[in-house]
Design an enzyme around this catalytic site. Structure first.
Site, short mmCIF file in Angstrom:
data_model
loop_
_atom_site.label_atom_id
_atom_site.label_comp_id
_atom_site.label_asym_id
_atom_site.label_seq_id
_atom_site.Cartn_x
_atom_site.Cartn_y
_atom_site.Cartn_z
N SER A 268 9.51 20.21 7.78
CA SER A 268 9.50 18.92 8.46
C SER A 268 9.01 17.85 7.50
O SER A 268 8.57 18.14 6.39
CB SER A 268 8.60 18.96 9.69
OG SER A 268 7.24 18.93 9.29
N LYS A 269 9.10 16.62 7.96
CA LYS A 269 8.70 15.47 7.15
C LYS A 269 7.26 15.65 6.63
O LYS A 269 6.91 15.15 5.57
CB LYS A 269 8.83 14.22 8.03
CG LYS A 269 8.58 12.92 7.33
CD LYS A 269 9.83 12.35 6.69
CE LYS A 269 9.48 11.05 5.96
NZ LYS A 269 10.46 10.60 5.04
N ARG A 270 6.46 16.37 7.40
CA ARG A 270 5.09 16.69 6.98
C ARG A 270 5.08 17.34 5.59
O ARG A 270 4.14 17.21 4.83
CB ARG A 270 4.49 17.70 7.96
CG ARG A 270 3.34 17.22 8.77
CD ARG A 270 2.79 18.31 9.68
NE ARG A 270 3.75 19.34 10.06
CZ ARG A 270 3.76 20.57 9.55
NH1 ARG A 270 2.89 20.94 8.66
NH2 ARG A 270 4.66 21.45 9.96
N GLY A 272 6.89 16.59 3.23
CA GLY A 272 7.35 15.63 2.22
C GLY A 272 8.71 15.09 2.58
O GLY A 272 8.88 13.94 2.88
N ASP A 278 15.87 11.80 3.45
CA ASP A 278 14.57 11.90 2.77
C ASP A 278 14.77 12.32 1.32
O ASP A 278 14.15 11.77 0.41
CB ASP A 278 13.66 12.98 3.41
CG ASP A 278 13.20 12.62 4.81
OD1 ASP A 278 13.28 11.42 5.17
OD2 ASP A 278 12.76 13.53 5.54
#
Ligand code: GLU
Length: 505
Positions: A268-270, A272, A278
């Site tokens: 996940s975006k967590r 990076g 992204d």
């Protein structure tokens, strides 16, 4: 259901008329897990000269979002996932957006109702809730089987509908036997029918559920291999039951595991970056992300790493895809990205660098454009040191601008030695006197002075590098100085000399 029904259709060695699909729900950005699944579909189609279909599963009205559809399409095009049939390109099974196919699901629901394989359910939300609570309280899994509605005569149901009672259409799931998913990747997975509820086919608003729409579409679009995320494995027995009830021949199924972060949680975006956008923003090249994700858990041999899409397609084997979750390895991605970045023409990278350098404030776009031939040479010199395109401003920014700010501790380390304090001003003088500012002359001057002083050249090279670039690591110093140019180098070297005098007297 008899498991033997499934076995034959699941034979993945049948490679004629391969038709696969990627069927995203446009709920936001395209996750790399989804892209990896899409890539496997794509490679499988390309390998067998088949067809790759893009279908937009947008019947979930609340989540329907035009921008999200475009984003998915943009991300797919960016990474090089071209579809043969889809919403914009059309094809023999148009339309390819589920909201434009509602009649098909309604017809299929009618057929199931007529055949007695489905029924109208008039239970209210409250009644269903109550049923679940009662079952749970009694220590049972709530498996809803329609109560009085499952066998309600059609005419009676019709009357309720005519009277305006809301209803859903449910599938009459067989209460015994089992449904077997013959999965190409993980083998046979058996589901007891009695553990499956009478699931909803059509919601009260007249729109289909995911399971119903997906099964009808996969059948109508003549999909030969359903290759999708393994979060859908528990849906597959339901879809198989729908296939059987509608008299369709089963496709093969392959459930692809999720992509996890290094902590073994879903990427996940967590972590990076998690979506195609992204990674694009983080300076990853499309061909690198394609190559890395397509290889991730695809069962290619470990020493193989860099492939063109054609080579990947040629080697791709669906049954070799690992059934274990794939762990995303950013270091590996970086190494693949570096390889591809080295292959891009310096002229192209220089073009990307212009706005980035301008943003970082080292020069204006106009100045950079005027300086294009030098910028291309700078990129050529630094290219193999780049990991991501986002490294550019930091990696080459010091080739622009005048005096540098030096980091104090490092400055003291470079200029603290007596020899440097004595020899550096002399070195600057020699450089000032050079008739030609080019690599060989620079090298001769620097090595020559060191030899006269009976010192290794590194005693001059290190402080000069630091003075000219502000760093302790760079490409070869002579080439670097040549590209920095006479004026800039000398401005910086003189400034460092002053700084040295100020600090050490
Ligand atoms: N729309 C579903 C999803 O995005 C697709 C599942 C499938 O491929 O059948 O998860």
């Amino acid at each position: 259901m008899d498991s033997s029904n499934n076995a034959q259709a699941n034979d993945s060695s049948n490679t004629e008329n391969i038709r696969v699909r990627y069927a995203p729900s446009p709920t936001g950005m395209l996750h790399v897990g989804g892209v990896r699944t899409a890539l496997f579909n794509y490679l499988f189609a390309r390998k067998h000269g088949g067809t790759f279909v893009l279908r937009i599963e947008d019947t979930d009205a609340e989540r329907h979002d035009e921008e999200a559809v475009e984003q998915v399409e943009r991300s797919m095009r960016w990474i090089g996932l071209d579809w043969d049939e889809g919403p914009d390109s059309g094809g023999p099974h148009s339309p390819y957006r589920q909201t434009e196919r509602l009649d098909l699901y309604r017809d299929a629901a009618e057929r199931l109702l007529d055949a007695g394989a489905a029924y109208y359910d008039f239970a209210t939300q409250e009644e269903l809730q109550e049923f679940r609570e009662t079952e749970r309280a009694a220590g049972r899994q709530p498996i809803y089987t329609g109560g009085p509605y499952r066998e309600m005569p059609r005419e009676e149901a019709r009357e309720k509908i005519d009277a305006g009672e809301p209803y859903t259409v449910r599938f009459k799931t067989p209460r015994e036997g089992e449904t077997v998913v013959e999965d190409v990747i993980r083998g046979a997975v058996t589901f007891e029918n009695r553990n499956l509820e009478d699931f909803v086919l059509m919601k009260s608003g007249g729109t289909p559920t995911y399971n119903f729409a997906a099964a009808v579409d996969d059948a109508e679009m003549e999909i030969s291999h359903v290759i999708r995320g393994d979060d859908h494995l528990s849906n597959t027995p339901r879809q198989i039951l729908i296939y059987h009830a509608l008299g369709y021949e089963l496709p093969a199924f392959a459930h692809v595991p999720q992509v996890l972060g290094p902590d073994k949680k879903k990427l996940s975006k967590r972590h990076g970056a998690a979506s195609v956008e992204d990674f694009a923003e983080a300076g990853v090249l499309p061909e690198a992300l394609f190559n890395y994700l397509a290889l991730l858990g695809a069962g290619y041999s470990a020493d193989e790493e860099i492939f063109t899409p054609d080579e990947m397609a040629e080697r791709f084997r669906l049954e070799r895809v690992s059934g274990n979750p794939a762990v995303f390895d950013e270091t590996k991605l970086d190494s693949v990205n570096q390889t591809y970045l080295r292959r891009r023409p310096p002229e192209e990278i220089a073009e990307w660098a212009v706005p980035m350098l301008a943003d970082s404030g080292v020069a204006t776009e106009e100045e950079l454009r005027e300086d294009m031939p030098r910028l291309v040479e700078i990129v050529r010199l630094m290219q193999e040191r780049l990991t991501r395109t986002t490294d550019l401003p930091d990696a080459i920014g010091y080739f622009y601008g005048g005096e540098l700010e030096y980091e104090g501790e490092q400055f003291d380390k470079q200029f603290g030695k007596e020899f440097v304090q004595e020899a550096f001003p002399e070195l600057v003088e020699r450089l000032e006197g050079l008739p030609e500012w080019e690599e060989n002359e620079l090298e001769e001057a620097i090595r020559g002075l060191a030899a006269e002083k009976e010192k290794g050249a590194k005693h001059l090279i290190h402080p000069l590098r630091f003075a000219a670039t502000g760093r302790t690591v760079s490409a070869g110093l002579f080439e670097t100085l040549a590209l920095l140019g006479r004026d800039r180098t000398l401005i910086r070297a003189r400034h460092a000399t002053e700084e040295m005098r100020r600090r050490f007297g």
